[in-house]
Design a protein around this motif. Structure first.
Motif, short mmCIF file in Angstrom:
data_model
loop_
_atom_site.label_atom_id
_atom_site.label_comp_id
_atom_site.label_asym_id
_atom_site.label_seq_id
_atom_site.Cartn_x
_atom_site.Cartn_y
_atom_site.Cartn_z
N HIS A 1 12.04 -36.20 -115.74
CA HIS A 1 12.39 -34.83 -115.79
C HIS A 1 12.14 -34.05 -114.64
CE1 HIS A 1 12.86 -30.89 -117.54
NE2 HIS A 1 11.70 -30.68 -117.23
N LEU A 2 13.05 -33.25 -113.96
CA LEU A 2 12.99 -32.53 -112.80
C LEU A 2 13.23 -31.07 -113.06
CD1 LEU A 2 14.79 -34.88 -110.30
CD2 LEU A 2 12.31 -34.52 -110.52
N ASN A 3 12.29 -30.50 -113.04
CA ASN A 3 12.43 -28.87 -113.12
C ASN A 3 12.55 -28.18 -111.99
OD1 ASN A 3 9.93 -28.56 -112.23
ND2 ASN A 3 8.76 -28.48 -114.19
N ASP A 4 12.78 -26.91 -112.15
CA ASP A 4 13.09 -26.26 -110.70
C ASP A 4 12.01 -26.45 -109.63
OD1 ASP A 4 15.52 -25.61 -111.47
OD2 ASP A 4 15.25 -23.55 -112.26
N SER A 5 10.91 -26.10 -110.05
CA SER A 5 9.48 -26.41 -109.04
C SER A 5 9.63 -27.76 -108.59
CB SER A 5 8.15 -26.07 -110.08
OG SER A 5 7.28 -26.51 -109.16
N ILE A 6 9.61 -28.82 -109.32
CA ILE A 6 9.69 -30.35 -108.93
C ILE A 6 10.80 -30.16 -107.74
CG2 ILE A 6 9.86 -32.70 -109.26
CD1 ILE A 6 8.63 -31.99 -111.89
N ARG A 7 11.99 -29.81 -107.98
CA ARG A 7 13.16 -29.89 -107.07
C ARG A 7 12.84 -29.32 -105.88
NH1 ARG A 7 18.19 -31.22 -110.45
NH2 ARG A 7 17.57 -31.15 -112.39
N ARG A 8 12.26 -28.13 -105.85
CA ARG A 8 12.02 -27.30 -104.65
C ARG A 8 10.88 -28.28 -103.92
NH1 ARG A 8 12.25 -22.93 -108.01
NH2 ARG A 8 10.03 -22.86 -108.37
N LYS A 9 10.02 -28.82 -104.56
CA LYS A 9 8.80 -29.49 -103.94
C LYS A 9 9.58 -30.50 -103.08
CE LYS A 9 4.60 -28.34 -106.19
NZ LYS A 9 3.79 -29.02 -107.12
N ARG A 10 10.41 -31.28 -103.90
CA ARG A 10 11.17 -32.58 -103.01
C ARG A 10 12.12 -32.27 -101.98
NH1 ARG A 10 13.18 -37.00 -107.80
NH2 ARG A 10 11.21 -37.41 -108.58
N LEU A 11 12.82 -31.06 -102.10
CA LEU A 11 13.58 -30.72 -101.13
C LEU A 11 12.69 -30.26 -99.95
CD1 LEU A 11 16.11 -29.98 -99.91
CD2 LEU A 11 16.03 -27.65 -101.03
N GLU A 12 11.50 -29.50 -100.07
CA GLU A 12 10.69 -29.37 -99.03
C GLU A 12 10.13 -30.58 -98.14
OE1 GLU A 12 7.77 -26.72 -100.37
OE2 GLU A 12 9.08 -25.01 -101.19
N ARG A 13 9.59 -31.38 -99.09
CA ARG A 13 8.95 -32.65 -98.47
C ARG A 13 10.22 -33.59 -97.70
NH1 ARG A 13 5.27 -34.12 -103.81
NH2 ARG A 13 3.88 -32.40 -103.24
N CYS A 14 11.36 -33.49 -98.21
CA CYS A 14 12.32 -34.11 -97.77
C CYS A 14 12.83 -33.59 -96.21
CB CYS A 14 13.70 -34.25 -98.37
SG CYS A 14 13.79 -35.47 -99.81
N ILE A 15 12.70 -32.07 -96.26
CA ILE A 15 13.15 -31.51 -95.04
C ILE A 15 11.93 -31.69 -94.06
CG2 ILE A 15 13.16 -29.36 -93.88
CD1 ILE A 15 14.64 -28.30 -96.50
N LYS A 16 10.74 -31.79 -94.43
CA LYS A 16 9.59 -32.02 -93.61
C LYS A 16 9.67 -33.48 -92.82
CE LYS A 16 6.17 -28.95 -95.45
NZ LYS A 16 4.82 -28.57 -95.99
N LEU A 17 9.82 -34.54 -93.85
CA LEU A 17 9.94 -35.95 -93.50
C LEU A 17 11.19 -36.00 -92.35
CD1 LEU A 17 9.56 -38.18 -96.56
CD2 LEU A 17 8.09 -37.99 -94.24
N LYS A 18 12.18 -35.36 -92.73
CA LYS A 18 13.52 -35.53 -91.95
C LYS A 18 12.99 -34.95 -90.50
CE LYS A 18 18.49 -34.66 -91.62
NZ LYS A 18 19.50 -34.00 -92.42
N ALA A 19 12.39 -34.03 -90.34
CA ALA A 19 12.12 -33.22 -89.26
C ALA A 19 11.05 -34.13 -88.47
CB ALA A 19 11.55 -31.52 -89.39
N ARG A 20 9.96 -34.60 -88.92
CA ARG A 20 9.07 -35.26 -88.39
C ARG A 20 9.35 -36.63 -87.92
NH1 ARG A 20 4.18 -37.81 -92.18
NH2 ARG A 20 2.90 -38.84 -90.57
N PHE A 21 10.47 -37.24 -88.12
CA PHE A 21 11.19 -38.33 -87.49
C PHE A 21 12.40 -38.08 -86.74
CE2 PHE A 21 8.85 -39.78 -91.35
CZ PHE A 21 7.66 -40.23 -90.73
N ALA A 22 12.33 -38.30 -85.40
CA ALA A 22 13.70 -37.99 -84.63
C ALA A 22 14.31 -38.97 -84.89
CB ALA A 22 13.19 -37.82 -83.17
#
Length: 160
Positions: A32-53
């Motif tokens: 189950h993915l609620n809005d809060s979990i979706r936002r956290k996943r998106l934030e973490r994905c953006i951070k990971l993508k920015a972390r690795f060139a």
């Protein structure tokens, strides 16, 4: 459906499968993915993508551990035995021994673009805490994999 329409079940099956070209599918369980979990996943994905060139993906070492149960898995609905009579089936096949706490084995592995770490089998009965984990896994394996993988380059160790 056959009861609902007062039709023989085989007639209904032929109608659905052969005439309509449909088949039966089981429903799947998903997390189950609620809005809060979706936002956290998106934030973490953006951070990971920015972390690795781009081009540094091969400098990441992923690891995980898994607990394997050493016991025969059984599904009574799907594991069938064909025989003329129940008495003809040997007990070794007819019965599956089960215990409340089956034997298990924990295995750790690390993988990256090029080198792999050795598989580490955690000894039976060993309690894993942070100190044991560091001494048994991280120090010997990450150090050896790091030498091969990250020669004079920055590296990332990604657990789980």
């Amino acid at each position: 459906m056959s009861r609902e329409f007062c039709v023989n079940h085989e007639t209904m099956r032929k109608l659905v499968v052969e005439d309509l070209g449909m088949k039966s599918y089981k429903r799947k369980n998903v997390h189950h993915l609620n809005d809060s979990i979706r936002r956290k996943r998106l934030e973490r994905c953006i951070k990971l993508k920015a972390r690795f060139a781009p081009g540094t993906e091969d400098q990441i070492l992923f690891s995980d551990e898994r607990l394997f149960t050493i016991e025969e898995a059984s599904n009574r609905q799907n594991d069938r035995i064909l025989a003329s009579r129940s008495q003809d089936i040997p007990d070794s096949i007819k019965y599956i021994d089960g215990v409340q706490k089956p034997l298990s084995l924990m295995v750790w592995a690390g993988v990256s673009a090029d080198p792999r770490t050795n598989l580490i089998f955690v000894p039976k009965g060993m309690k894993i805490n942070s100190q044991t984990y560091i001494e048994l896994v991280l120090e010997p394996e990450i150090a050896s994999a790091g030498e091969k993988l990250f020669q004079n380059h920055p590296c990332t160790y990604q657990q789980d």
